[in-house]
Design a protein around this motif. Structure first.
Motif, short mmCIF file in Angstrom:
data_model
loop_
_atom_site.label_atom_id
_atom_site.label_comp_id
_atom_site.label_asym_id
_atom_site.label_seq_id
_atom_site.Cartn_x
_atom_site.Cartn_y
_atom_site.Cartn_z
N LEU A 8 51.10 -62.42 -40.67
CA LEU A 8 50.17 -61.30 -40.86
C LEU A 8 49.15 -61.33 -39.72
CD1 LEU A 8 49.50 -61.61 -44.68
CD2 LEU A 8 51.29 -60.34 -43.52
N ASP A 11 45.08 -55.40 -39.51
CA ASP A 11 44.52 -54.91 -40.78
C ASP A 11 45.57 -54.31 -41.69
OD1 ASP A 11 41.96 -55.74 -40.15
OD2 ASP A 11 41.30 -53.77 -39.44
N ASP A 13 48.71 -55.17 -41.99
CA ASP A 13 49.44 -56.27 -42.62
C ASP A 13 48.68 -56.80 -43.84
OD1 ASP A 13 51.46 -56.18 -40.69
OD2 ASP A 13 50.53 -57.75 -39.46
N PHE A 14 47.36 -57.01 -43.66
CA PHE A 14 46.55 -57.53 -44.76
C PHE A 14 46.36 -56.50 -45.87
CE2 PHE A 14 45.28 -60.34 -41.23
CZ PHE A 14 45.62 -61.54 -41.83
N ALA A 17 49.61 -56.54 -47.83
CA ALA A 17 49.69 -57.77 -48.61
C ALA A 17 48.78 -57.71 -49.83
CB ALA A 17 49.34 -58.97 -47.74
N ALA A 18 47.58 -57.16 -49.65
CA ALA A 18 46.64 -57.03 -50.77
C ALA A 18 47.17 -56.03 -51.80
CB ALA A 18 45.27 -56.60 -50.27
N VAL A 24 50.06 -65.23 -49.98
CA VAL A 24 49.78 -65.45 -48.56
C VAL A 24 49.33 -66.90 -48.41
CG1 VAL A 24 48.34 -64.78 -46.60
CG2 VAL A 24 49.14 -63.04 -48.20
N VAL A 43 45.80 -61.68 -51.43
CA VAL A 43 44.62 -61.33 -50.65
C VAL A 43 43.65 -60.57 -51.56
CG1 VAL A 43 43.75 -59.97 -48.70
CG2 VAL A 43 45.89 -61.26 -48.47
N PHE A 46 39.49 -58.49 -47.17
CA PHE A 46 39.64 -58.84 -45.76
C PHE A 46 38.69 -58.01 -44.92
CE2 PHE A 46 42.60 -55.40 -46.45
CZ PHE A 46 42.49 -54.62 -45.31
N ILE A 51 39.51 -63.51 -44.13
CA ILE A 51 40.43 -63.12 -45.19
C ILE A 51 40.03 -63.91 -46.43
CG2 ILE A 51 42.84 -62.99 -45.92
CD1 ILE A 51 42.20 -61.38 -43.36
N ARG A 60 39.81 -65.35 -39.48
CA ARG A 60 41.04 -64.80 -38.91
C ARG A 60 41.38 -65.40 -37.56
NH1 ARG A 60 41.38 -58.36 -40.20
NH2 ARG A 60 43.20 -58.54 -38.88
N PHE A 65 48.12 -66.65 -41.07
CA PHE A 65 48.41 -66.22 -42.44
C PHE A 65 49.86 -65.77 -42.52
CE2 PHE A 65 44.01 -65.61 -41.37
CZ PHE A 65 43.36 -66.23 -42.41
#
Length: 69
Positions: A8, A11, A13-14, A17-18, A24, A43, A46, A51, A60, A65
């Motif tokens: 990851l 932004d 990607d995060f 994921a969230a 993660v 997550v 972030f 994160i 970060r 991650f």
């Protein structure tokens, strides 16, 4: 190199994921090898600086991650 994980980076990607609540993990990568810091979790938040995973904040620019593919 065929990795079993997805790195990851940005932004989006995060955010994804969230949104999907995938696990993660947090890694510290050094010249002499890779070390897992936390097996992680979803997550929670972030920003451009950190994160938040399982109540802990990770910078970060210091950690890597990963999620499983």
């Amino acid at each position: 190199m065929n990795n079993t994980y997805r790195l990851l980076k940005d932004d989006m990607d995060f955010f994804l994921a969230a949104l999907s609540q995938v696990r993660v993990s947090v890694w510290h990568v050094q010249e002499d090898g890779q070390h897992i810091i936390d097996y992680g979790g979803p997550v929670e938040a972030f920003s451009t600086v950190f994160i938040k995973i399982m109540g802990k904040r990770y910078f970060r620019n210091t950690f890597e991650f990963r999620t499983q593919k």
